[in-house]
Design an enzyme around this catalytic site. Structure first.
Site, PDB file in Angstrom:
ATOM      1  N   GLY A  12       0.787  -1.240   0.000  1.00  0.00           N
ATOM      2  CA  GLY A  12       0.000   0.000   0.000  1.00  0.00           C
ATOM      3  C   GLY A  12       0.810   1.275   0.000  1.00  0.00           C
ATOM      4  N   HIS A 110      -0.106   2.084 -13.303  1.00  0.00           N
ATOM      5  CA  HIS A 110       0.708   1.012 -13.877  1.00  0.00           C
ATOM      6  C   HIS A 110       2.159   1.490 -13.976  1.00  0.00           C
ATOM      7  CE1 HIS A 110       1.575  -2.602 -16.158  1.00  0.00           C
ATOM      8  NE2 HIS A 110       2.292  -1.848 -16.987  1.00  0.00           N
TER       9      HIS A 110
END
Length: 208
Positions: A12, A110
């Site tokens: 995270g 991405h």
């Protein structure tokens, strides 16, 4: 106030970048209302709890059929009433029903300059391994809207990062996160929260 749900599978770090940016006001008009992971051991869930944010684990492993998981995931997301869903390293295929329901309201980060090193099989270190194997001199990160393809949705933001002699996949991954991912993902959310993003004919228009 933009209500944001963040989906994440691992540590995270991008979630933390979002939380930090909201805290200092780099992202304004935004509230992170929930974090969902497919991994009960994901440190992202602890980050959410520390920040006082609703945290949920919805794992395909807990369901006999994929359809049951898809329904549970959608129900968990719907209960948060999000305006925007952020995929911040979520390594699970998103149900088509969810993509259609939240059309142009799901974004993904991405770790490459799409269309390079993206699509099926390109995730995590694999992206950076492929970039180094190809010998590219520049890589980076992309924030894009999610459609029913893999990394094929309209591109929102991109940032380039230099590839240096001697880079390992791990070193390059860290530089891409620090110099690109942690910057453009909060910026994308900020732009959306302030009504500066529109998608038309598969292209993203940003109002400055």
């Amino acid at each position: 106030m933009l209500r944001v749900a963040v989906l994440v599978s691992g540590g995270g770090t991008n979630l933390q970048a979002i939380l930090d940016a909201v805290k200092v006001g780099t992202i304004d008009n935004t509230e992170v209302v929930g974090v969902i992971s497919n991994n009960k051991n994901a440190y992202a869930l602890i980050r959410a709890q520390k920040a006082g944010i609703e945290a949920h684990c919805v794992s395909p492993k807990d369901f006999e059929e994929r359809g049951e998981f898809n329904t549970a995931l959608m129900d968990t997301i719907d209960a948060l009433c999000p305006d925007l869903i952020v995929l911040a390293g979520f390594l699970v295929v998103i149900p088509s029903e969810l993509i259609r329901k939240y059309e142009n309201r799901i974004i993904n980060i991405h770790p490459s300059l799409i269309p390079s090193f993206c699509g099926k099989g390109y995730y995590g270190l694999k992206v950076h391994e492929a970039a180094l194997a190809r010998g590219v001199k520049v890589t980076g990160a992309t924030v894009h809207f999610v459609d029913e393809g893999t990394d094929t949705g309209p591109i929102l933001l991109q940032k380039a990062v230099e590839v240096r002699t001697g880079d390992t996949p791990e070193v390059l991954q860290r530089r891409v996160m620090e110099e690109a991912e942690w910057r453009i993902l909060p910026e994308a959310i900020h732009l959306i929260a302030n009504g500066k993003v529109a998608v038309k004919d598969g292209q993203v228009m940003i109002q400055k």
